[in-house]
Design a protein around this motif. Structure first.
Motif, short mmCIF file in Angstrom:
data_model
loop_
_atom_site.label_atom_id
_atom_site.label_comp_id
_atom_site.label_asym_id
_atom_site.label_seq_id
_atom_site.Cartn_x
_atom_site.Cartn_y
_atom_site.Cartn_z
N LEU A 54 -24.13 37.66 -59.62
CA LEU A 54 -23.10 36.66 -59.36
C LEU A 54 -22.12 37.24 -58.36
N GLN A 55 -21.69 36.39 -57.44
CA GLN A 55 -20.69 36.83 -56.49
C GLN A 55 -19.60 35.79 -56.36
N ALA A 56 -18.44 36.24 -55.98
CA ALA A 56 -17.29 35.36 -55.79
C ALA A 56 -16.71 35.62 -54.41
N ARG A 57 -16.19 34.59 -53.80
CA ARG A 57 -15.46 34.74 -52.54
C ARG A 57 -13.99 34.86 -52.92
N VAL A 58 -13.40 35.99 -52.56
CA VAL A 58 -12.02 36.27 -52.94
C VAL A 58 -11.16 36.49 -51.70
N GLU A 59 -9.85 36.23 -51.85
CA GLU A 59 -8.90 36.53 -50.79
C GLU A 59 -8.44 37.96 -50.95
N VAL A 60 -8.49 38.70 -49.87
CA VAL A 60 -8.06 40.10 -49.88
C VAL A 60 -6.83 40.20 -48.99
N GLU A 61 -5.79 40.81 -49.53
CA GLU A 61 -4.56 41.00 -48.78
C GLU A 61 -4.42 42.47 -48.46
N GLY A 62 -4.17 42.76 -47.20
CA GLY A 62 -3.96 44.14 -46.77
C GLY A 62 -2.88 44.18 -45.72
N GLY A 63 -1.72 44.66 -46.09
CA GLY A 63 -0.59 44.68 -45.15
C GLY A 63 -0.17 43.26 -44.82
N GLU A 64 -0.24 42.91 -43.54
CA GLU A 64 0.13 41.56 -43.11
C GLU A 64 -1.10 40.68 -42.91
N PRO A 93 -38.60 34.82 -65.42
CA PRO A 93 -37.46 34.20 -66.09
C PRO A 93 -36.34 35.21 -66.31
N PHE A 94 -35.11 34.71 -66.43
CA PHE A 94 -33.98 35.61 -66.70
C PHE A 94 -32.90 34.89 -67.49
N GLY A 95 -32.05 35.68 -68.12
CA GLY A 95 -30.84 35.21 -68.79
C GLY A 95 -29.73 36.18 -68.39
N LEU A 96 -28.75 35.71 -67.63
CA LEU A 96 -27.70 36.56 -67.10
C LEU A 96 -26.39 36.23 -67.80
N GLU A 97 -25.81 37.23 -68.48
CA GLU A 97 -24.55 37.01 -69.19
C GLU A 97 -23.39 36.91 -68.19
N ILE A 98 -22.58 35.88 -68.37
CA ILE A 98 -21.43 35.66 -67.51
C ILE A 98 -20.24 36.41 -68.12
N PRO A 99 -19.65 37.37 -67.38
CA PRO A 99 -18.53 38.12 -67.94
C PRO A 99 -17.37 37.20 -68.33
N ALA A 100 -16.67 37.56 -69.39
CA ALA A 100 -15.55 36.73 -69.90
C ALA A 100 -14.44 36.60 -68.87
N GLU A 101 -14.30 37.57 -67.94
CA GLU A 101 -13.23 37.50 -66.94
C GLU A 101 -13.64 36.77 -65.67
N THR A 102 -14.80 36.10 -65.69
CA THR A 102 -15.26 35.37 -64.51
C THR A 102 -14.31 34.23 -64.16
#
Length: 106
Positions: A54-64, A93-102
């Protein structure tokens, strides 16, 4: 035959991979069920490994500066090496556990 293997290693005539999710609505802490379908190409191919994640698109802040980045936050290996014969269908086949902090997506 040598040219077909060369082309397959470059992606032309090689195996195709499709991941099917059986139920797209999953909540954090749940399990997403599905299967990976590998359709053999024009020649047999050696698969070194297979995994789903699983992947997420996140905003990364670095300086300005602020930018978006794709982060893989969970990954599961689905077995070791195997061969896919030309034209054959291989289903894993697969079963992938989704982390609680997703993060919740809508």
């Amino acid at each position: 035959m040598g040219f077909r293997k060369l082309f397959a290693s470059l992606g032309a005539g090689g195996a195709s991979v499709d991941t099917i999710i059986t139920e797209p609505n999953v909540v954090p802490g749940g399990i997403v069920q599905g299967e990976v379908r590998i359709q053999g190409g024009s020649v047999e191919q050696q698969i070194e490994g297979l995994s789903v994640g699983l992947q997420a698109r996140v905003e990364v802040e670095g300086g300005e500066n602020e930018y978006k980045q794709d982060i893989v936050f969970t990954k599961q290996r689905l077995g070791g090496a195997f061969q896919v014969q030309a034209g054959a269908l291989h289903v894993v086949p697969f079963g992938l556990e989704i982390p609680a902090e997703t993060p919740i997506t809508h």
